[in-house]
Design a protein around this motif. Sequence first.
Motif, PDB file in Angstrom:
ATOM      1  N   ALA A  40      99.118  -7.521 -36.563  1.00 43.75           N
ATOM      2  CA  ALA A  40      98.519  -8.765 -36.074  1.00 43.75           C
ATOM      3  C   ALA A  40      98.085  -9.641 -37.243  1.00 43.75           C
ATOM      4  CB  ALA A  40      97.326  -8.443 -35.169  1.00 43.75           C
ATOM      5  N   LEU A  41      97.485  -9.047 -38.256  1.00 48.86           N
ATOM      6  CA  LEU A  41      97.078  -9.810 -39.432  1.00 48.86           C
ATOM      7  C   LEU A  41      98.280 -10.398 -40.163  1.00 48.86           C
ATOM      8  CD1 LEU A  41      94.249  -7.679 -41.109  1.00 48.86           C
ATOM      9  CD2 LEU A  41      94.020  -9.936 -40.096  1.00 48.86           C
ATOM     10  N   ALA A  42      99.312  -9.559 -40.359  1.00 47.93           N
ATOM     11  CA  ALA A  42     100.475  -9.988 -41.135  1.00 47.93           C
ATOM     12  C   ALA A  42     101.207 -11.152 -40.481  1.00 47.93           C
ATOM     13  CB  ALA A  42     101.428  -8.807 -41.321  1.00 47.93           C
ATOM     14  N   ASN A  43     101.131 -11.252 -39.152  1.00 48.18           N
ATOM     15  CA  ASN A  43     101.828 -12.322 -38.435  1.00 48.18           C
ATOM     16  C   ASN A  43     100.914 -13.492 -38.076  1.00 48.18           C
ATOM     17  OD1 ASN A  43     104.775 -11.341 -37.618  1.00 48.18           O
ATOM     18  ND2 ASN A  43     103.427  -9.554 -37.526  1.00 48.18           N
ATOM     19  N   ASP A  44      99.703 -13.525 -38.660  1.00 44.58           N
ATOM     20  CA  ASP A  44      98.745 -14.587 -38.380  1.00 44.58           C
ATOM     21  C   ASP A  44      98.472 -14.736 -36.888  1.00 44.58           C
ATOM     22  OD1 ASP A  44      98.245 -15.347 -41.042  1.00 44.58           O
ATOM     23  OD2 ASP A  44     100.114 -16.480 -41.089  1.00 44.58           O
ATOM     24  N   ALA A  45      98.448 -13.604 -36.197  1.00 47.26           N
ATOM     25  CA  ALA A  45      98.168 -13.633 -34.758  1.00 47.26           C
ATOM     26  C   ALA A  45      96.671 -13.824 -34.527  1.00 47.26           C
ATOM     27  CB  ALA A  45      98.633 -12.333 -34.110  1.00 47.26           C
ATOM     28  N   SER A  46      96.347 -14.450 -33.427  1.00 46.58           N
ATOM     29  CA  SER A  46      94.940 -14.609 -33.066  1.00 46.58           C
ATOM     30  C   SER A  46      94.471 -13.473 -32.172  1.00 46.58           C
ATOM     31  CB  SER A  46      94.721 -15.945 -32.355  1.00 46.58           C
ATOM     32  OG  SER A  46      95.470 -15.987 -31.143  1.00 46.58           O
ATOM     33  N   ASP A  47      95.409 -12.841 -31.434  1.00 47.98           N
ATOM     34  CA  ASP A  47      95.048 -11.787 -30.491  1.00 47.98           C
ATOM     35  C   ASP A  47      96.141 -10.732 -30.437  1.00 47.98           C
ATOM     36  OD1 ASP A  47      92.567 -12.979 -28.852  1.00 47.98           O
ATOM     37  OD2 ASP A  47      94.034 -14.580 -29.164  1.00 47.98           O
ATOM     38  N   LEU A  48      95.721  -9.505 -30.130  1.00 47.76           N
ATOM     39  CA  LEU A  48      96.632  -8.402 -29.847  1.00 47.76           C
ATOM     40  C   LEU A  48      96.313  -7.900 -28.451  1.00 47.76           C
ATOM     41  CD1 LEU A  48      98.601  -6.006 -30.563  1.00 47.76           C
ATOM     42  CD2 LEU A  48      96.584  -4.841 -31.525  1.00 47.76           C
ATOM     43  N   HIS A 100      99.874 -18.522 -32.719  1.00 44.32           N
ATOM     44  CA  HIS A 100      99.769 -19.970 -32.538  1.00 44.32           C
ATOM     45  C   HIS A 100      99.813 -20.356 -31.072  1.00 44.32           C
ATOM     46  CE1 HIS A 100     100.128 -19.895 -36.771  1.00 44.32           C
ATOM     47  NE2 HIS A 100     101.427 -19.808 -36.844  1.00 44.32           N
ATOM     48  N   GLY A 101      99.144 -19.539 -30.258  1.00 44.96           N
ATOM     49  CA  GLY A 101      99.027 -19.850 -28.841  1.00 44.96           C
ATOM     50  C   GLY A 101     100.132 -19.300 -27.969  1.00 44.96           C
ATOM     51  N   ASP A 115     105.220 -28.068 -35.093  1.00 47.59           N
ATOM     52  CA  ASP A 115     106.053 -27.234 -35.961  1.00 47.59           C
ATOM     53  C   ASP A 115     105.889 -25.743 -35.694  1.00 47.59           C
ATOM     54  OD1 ASP A 115     103.569 -26.696 -36.984  1.00 47.59           O
ATOM     55  OD2 ASP A 115     103.890 -27.726 -38.895  1.00 47.59           O
ATOM     56  N   GLY A 116     104.969 -25.358 -34.780  1.00 51.38           N
ATOM     57  CA  GLY A 116     104.791 -23.956 -34.437  1.00 51.38           C
ATOM     58  C   GLY A 116     104.123 -23.119 -35.507  1.00 51.38           C
ATOM     59  N   LYS A 117     103.563 -23.759 -36.541  1.00 54.68           N
ATOM     60  CA  LYS A 117     102.966 -23.028 -37.655  1.00 54.68           C
ATOM     61  C   LYS A 117     101.445 -22.912 -37.548  1.00 54.68           C
ATOM     62  CE  LYS A 117     106.609 -24.260 -40.949  1.00 54.68           C
ATOM     63  NZ  LYS A 117     106.906 -24.895 -42.253  1.00 54.68           N
ATOM     64  N   GLY A 118     100.880 -23.381 -36.500  1.00 52.43           N
ATOM     65  CA  GLY A 118      99.435 -23.308 -36.371  1.00 52.43           C
ATOM     66  C   GLY A 118      98.970 -23.898 -35.061  1.00 52.43           C
ATOM     67  N   ARG A 119      97.665 -24.061 -34.955  1.00 52.16           N
ATOM     68  CA  ARG A 119      97.089 -24.679 -33.767  1.00 52.16           C
ATOM     69  C   ARG A 119      96.108 -25.761 -34.186  1.00 52.16           C
ATOM     70  NH1 ARG A 119      95.033 -20.230 -29.557  1.00 52.16           N
ATOM     71  NH2 ARG A 119      94.164 -19.243 -31.427  1.00 52.16           N
ATOM     72  N   VAL A 120      95.884 -26.675 -33.282  1.00 50.80           N
ATOM     73  CA  VAL A 120      95.006 -27.801 -33.555  1.00 50.80           C
ATOM     74  C   VAL A 120      94.085 -27.979 -32.355  1.00 50.80           C
ATOM     75  CG1 VAL A 120      96.587 -29.518 -32.584  1.00 50.80           C
ATOM     76  CG2 VAL A 120      94.937 -30.197 -34.352  1.00 50.80           C
ATOM     77  N   ALA A 121      92.888 -28.473 -32.612  1.00 49.25           N
ATOM     78  CA  ALA A 121      91.897 -28.608 -31.545  1.00 49.25           C
ATOM     79  C   ALA A 121      91.759 -30.057 -31.099  1.00 49.25           C
ATOM     80  CB  ALA A 121      90.547 -28.087 -32.018  1.00 49.25           C
ATOM     81  N   ALA A 122      91.604 -30.233 -29.796  1.00 45.80           N
ATOM     82  CA  ALA A 122      91.254 -31.534 -29.225  1.00 45.80           C
ATOM     83  C   ALA A 122      89.821 -31.437 -28.717  1.00 45.80           C
ATOM     84  CB  ALA A 122      92.197 -31.885 -28.080  1.00 45.80           C
ATOM     85  N   PHE A 123      89.044 -32.507 -28.938  1.00 44.86           N
ATOM     86  CA  PHE A 123      87.611 -32.458 -28.633  1.00 44.86           C
ATOM     87  C   PHE A 123      87.191 -33.556 -27.659  1.00 44.86           C
ATOM     88  CE2 PHE A 123      88.137 -30.963 -33.012  1.00 44.86           C
ATOM     89  CZ  PHE A 123      87.570 -29.701 -32.921  1.00 44.86           C
TER      90      PHE A 123
END
Length: 729
Positions: free
Chosen positions: A383-391, A404-405, A654-662
């Motif tokens: 999970a760490l190696a793949n930059d996962a947020s959850d397992l 990334h969601g 780009d599927g490389k991360g996540r972004v927040a809307a507020f």
Amino acid sequence: MLDSLLVSAAETGYSDFFISAGKHSSFRYHGQLIHDKKFVCTEEVITSFRHKVLSAEQEESYLKQGAVDASYSAGNFRFRINFYDTLSGSSMVVRPIQSAESLSFGKLNLPEQLKEFCDVARGLILISGTTGCGKSTTMATMVNYINKTKSKHILTLEDPIEFLHENKMSFVSQREINTDTNSFSSALRSAMRENPDVIVIGEMRDAETMQTAVNAALTGHLVICTVHTSDAVLAVERIVNMFPENLRRQAAIDVGLSLNAIVAQRLLPKADGTGMIPAVEILTGTSIVKKLIGEMDYGTLADVLHENSGYGMMKFNRALFQLYKDGRITLSAAHEASTSKEELDLLIKGMESGADTFRNRYGVTGDASDDLLVDMRRLLRTALANDASDLHLSCDVSPVLRIHGTLRKMDLPPLTRHDIQRLLYSILNQNQRMILEESRELDFALSVTLSRASEEQKVSRFRINAFYQRGSLGVVCRVVNTHIPEPQELSLPPQLVRLAFKQQGLILITGPTGSGKSTTLASLINQINEKSAKHIITLEDPIEYVHENKNSVIEQRELHTDTLSFTAALRYALRQDPDVIMVGEMRDKETMAAALTAAETGHLVFATIHTNNAPQTIDRIVDSFPTDQQNQIRLQLSGVLLAVLSQRLMPTVDGKGRVAAFELMTGTPPVLALVRDGRTHQLQSAIETSWKDGMCTLDKSLEDLYNQGLITEEQRLSFRADYQQTQSF
């Protein structure tokens, strides 16, 4: 003939001799049995030897009961002998009685802390363990230490005497049961008239002996005694249960008041095969321990022992782990001695990679060198190696990562219900397992030493939720980023960051599960920590981000570990001189009321709550209270509210991360008036028309992200409040 055999065996260094009529003799050496096939003793030889050793009264006792203890001297040695009958004839077990002169805590690898217990003038010290675990040796070592360092009158009552003490600084009187006195209880009664400073009791066998010993400890004597139990908490239960049921409560109170410490031990073979080494559990008689013993609350007593390891107390598993870590025992020996292998493995996993072994692909034993084997450690590392947020671990499905969601299955076989149980139980201690099985769900934090690719090992933290679904276990592991991001990295609204430096008020962070609320809170707390000198108290379940003291002093308290409830922690926090209080989650009206009170009384309070938008947050809080209290709650909210931030996380284009809307609603006079008057349906319009005050709607935030090319049109529309209307067109 037997005299020469006993002397020869004692000179060789054997600790026990086993002799039975018509059988080969055996000897114990460094914990291992050695068989002597050359020597077979006859019934006549054993009977003749018994007649020589026993007095007439002891022989009569042997004939009635079929067993008797005695002492005997041969050559320069003294022996403790137990004669007993078996189906095949007479038998005897012989142990050499040694001089206590050479005994020391260091040589025997006993904790130096035991010296502190011996330095106390009065109280009760219990030494517990199973037969053959070295209790008598530990007790003799403590007596030898007192004898050499203090001027005391030491009286020992033993059955039989095992170590001989010569007078040093102290005066030592050694009395043997059935030789010098009839019983422990009668010897103890007369001992009180002999003016001893220290009383040593070979074994607590009955309620009368126990009561006399406790009375002696309460009336100014230091009492050291042994009891046959496997651990410290069971020792207390065993002693209290010796008494009739109607006397147990008072007995528990007396034991609690008198207790200095319980030393429980087990002997394990050394890794190099040169002998045995003790693993020692220590329960000290702190105020809370005395109180829990008096209340007969043994479950909480076990929790206190577990939670206070490192503060004068030591659990068996931690002692075993330390011995294994130091290379003094093998992993198999540690596992064999442990009563909770899963908890021991959890300790080992945090310190050593490759320490776990597994029987099958998702098992718990086997060959640790097999790279195909999968354990919880490997799953978390992946999970760490793949930059996962959850397992996610769920029955009949391969392990799943949220990256990334997006949920992505790992290239592994589907998990069975037994696989999930083994994986989960490998990271739970006994108390956590009990809570899970009783309440059917469990939240906890886990710290594990892991490494990402091409990085050094470091401690990684995970927030873990375990639960039951369709009769089997499910697990979700949230990766907690150890790096606390700056507000700019999260694109937090500047107005929110400015409000975080207010002296008092309430700031609420809302959103669904997994929307980044904890990260936002951690970033704001970190800003205060870096730029202000404040006293910050956080109340979390569990602790996710670990803050270091910078300009501020931060105290992080975890639910169920440091406090029993958010409400109680908030109530007591007001007496701990905080400037800033962070509440991990407002779950009930009691916590909400306490948070509002804290904000009213001059504190800056941060809290999270599960709602979809800012106006709904106000309704959720107000509606949590009875109707007759709701007007009062509206008044309180209108007096303390600084801001409500609602947020959503979504994958980037780009599927490389996540972004927040507020969505941000600040406590301007018009907003607070609407809250006070209960006109929450007008709050959304107030947010839309107050952009000059730093407010922002979710729609506007989504539009900005879309215009920056960070999210897709479909994502923007899916989070809009009017998305269904948009689709209809």
